[in-house]
Design an enzyme around this catalytic site. Structure first.
Site: not given
Ligand code: SAH
Length: 502
Positions: A38, A60, A175
């Site tokens: 990613d 992306k 989100m």
């Molecule tokens: N698989 C990932 C989530 C993917 S969905 C996990 O387990 O963390 C992507 C969402 O994850 C983002 O829109 C945000 O809401 C959240 N996210 C991912 N990394 C983040 C971070 N470092 N801090 C805050 N939110 C995060």
């Protein structure tokens, strides 16, 4: 265990802090032949990959399109079928809102063997770094992970807002912050307490993590006022109020300080890690690189007749490391120095010697040539053979002083320091730094060359000692802080004292 050929590993990279990557993920990344990742992965996550690994960014890009899900699945399948070991590196945990489930299903359908390596998910990690316990005996005995990505206006958004409003515990929402006003509105309309404590955590576990707290209804406004952007986690529930007592991240001594480290890469990591542990955001700008020159005739001669020297002087930890490499290459070890008086320029160099089983006889407290010259006054050198093993480009203060006293001095260059072309993005971030640290005169000169006149504007300059400070002044900059002890620990001490005084 390393990555097996023909197998796809769906690996969680954690929320952003490189220290939160699992041991298993690092092991697999180090051995994989193909890595599909990613865009949002921890800094340096790919640093330990094989030089011949195929790295494919399927994330992306700002303004650009992401690789289609189908295409990612095809890439994994194809590479694995060609007998290669494949890591599919995903942010957080692969099975939490990351479409990891779909990727696993595609692999299963294609008959490609795969394994899943969980990661620390953002919904757990960001609150932990914000000082918010997801559960608490008094406040919450359940947690729900919810995706707020879907359009809440859509009738078939897939979320049961009534159930979420009634949920007896903490709601953690993955989100986009754009959706926050609609989401809070839906929750409150469905009966969630509008005065419930809530929080939004931006860039959880990454440098510059920010947390905004408010009541549930007031959160969207507070988030907008703070201009919170993605990625962010939203959390609502009484536990959010516990941040007040538990917040620990912001209390670390160097929190929110951006510090540039300009040592050669091999040495930078220790200093950088120590600064990070104190809460600093560290930008590594390796300004110089060490190029060993152990094959030169002078090095070979010196190693060959090392037992004949009455005094051996070492002027840097790199010099020590390389001298022992040269000795080892010649089939020799520390015993070759048995008859010599061994002098180190300072505590750092002495420590490097100790690692090789040699306790230096002479160690001045300040790591400068002048101090070593002074400390060597007690040693008889007239008419005796002396070895000065050091970098090619060094000052001649030490050999000259010894020659003046009648010593037969051989100066041997174990390595050269060459300028490193720094990463343009790192140079850019460095301009915004609070501190720039210099640990030797050569890092100063090379840093100036490398930054092409784009010097940090408001950064305070921290120097490891007088010789480095002189080099800083020579390029027209001002030294704001000079370490009293001329080693990395001394530099950190001085920087911390300065940071706490403003
Ligand atoms: N698989 C990932 C989530 C993917 S969905 C996990 O387990 O963390 C992507 C969402 O994850 C983002 O829109 C945000 O809401 C959240 N996210 C991912 N990394 C983040 C971070 N470092 N801090 C805050 N939110 C995060």
């Amino acid at each position: 265990m390393s990555a097996r050929p023909g197998v796809v590993y769906l690996v969680g990279a954690g929320p952003g802090d490189p220290g939160l990557m699992t041991a298993r993920s690092l092991e697999l990344l180090a051995s994989a032949e193909v890595i599909l990742h990613d865009r949002l992965i921890p800094a340096g996550a790919l640093a330990g990959t094989r030089p011949d690994a195929e790295l494919i960014d399927v994330g992306k890009r700002p303004g650009g399109a992401e690789t289609a899900q189908r295409e990612i699945e095809d890439l994994m399948t194809e590479r694995a079928r060609a007998g290669r070991s494949v890591v599919r590196l995903k942010g957080g945990d692969p099975f939490v809102f990351g479409r990891g489930g779909e990727e696993a299903e595609a692999l299963a359908a294609a008959g490609v063997p795969f394994e899943v390596v969980p990661g620390v998910t953002a919904g757990v990690a960001a609150p932990a770094y914000a000082g918010i316990p997801l559960t608490h005996r008094a406040d919450a005995s359940a947690v729900a992970f919810v995706t707020g990505h879907e359009d809440p206006a859509k009738e078939d958004s897939g979320l049961d807002w009534d159930a979420l409003a009634r949920f007896p515990g903490t709601l953690v929402l993955y989100m986009g912050v754009r959706r926050l006003p609609e989401v809070t509105e839906r929750l409150v309309a469905a009966g969630r307490d509008p005065g419930e404590p809530a929080a939004c955590i931006e860039r959880g576990t990454m440098p510059g993590q920010r947390t905004v707290t408010a009541t549930l209804t007031e959160l969207p406004e507070a988030v907008a006022a703070a201009a919170i952007g993605p990625p962010a986690i939203v959390l609502t529930g009484p536990v959010a109020a516990r941040r007040e007592a538990i917040a620990w991240l912001e209390r670390r001594p160097l929190h929110a300080r951006r510090v540039v480290v300009t040592r050669a890469r091999a040495q930078a990591s220790g200093l950088a890690a120590a600064l990070r542990a104190l809460g600093a955001e560290v930008i590594e700008l390796p300004a110089i690189r060490i190029v060993p020159q152990l094959d030169s005739a002078e090095v070979r001669d010196a190693v060959h007749s090392i037992h004949a020297y009455a005094l051996v002087c070492l002027t840097s930890p790199n010099g020590v490391r390389l001298l022992f490499e040269a000795l080892a290459a010649a089939g020799r070890d520390a015993r070759a120095l048995a008859n010599a008086t061994v002098a180190a320029i300072g505590p750092g160099t002495a420590a490097a010697l100790t690692e090789h089983g040699i306790r230096a006889d002479i160690v001045p407290e300040r790591s400068v040539s002048e101090a070593l010259v002074e400390a060597l006054r007690e040693i008889e050198v007239a008419g005796r053979p002396v070895l000065v093993a050091r970098a090619a480009e060094a000052r001649d203060v030490l050999p000259e002083a010894l020659r003046e006293r009648g010593a037969k001095v051989d100066v041997v260059a174990l390595y050269r320091t060459v300028a490193e072309e720094p990463d343009a993005a790192a140079v850019d971030t460095a301009r915004d730094a609070d501190y720039v640290t210099f640990t030797s005169a050569s890092t100063v000169r090379n840093f100036i060359d490398a930054s092409g006149g784009r010097l940090p504007e408001r950064a305070r300059i921290v120097s490891i000692g007088p010789v480095t400070s002189e080099a800083v002044r020579q390029v027209g900059l001002t030294v704001d802080v000079e370490a009293r002890r001329h080693d990395p620990e001394g530099l950190i001490e001085a920087l911390m004292a300065d940071a706490s005084s403003d």
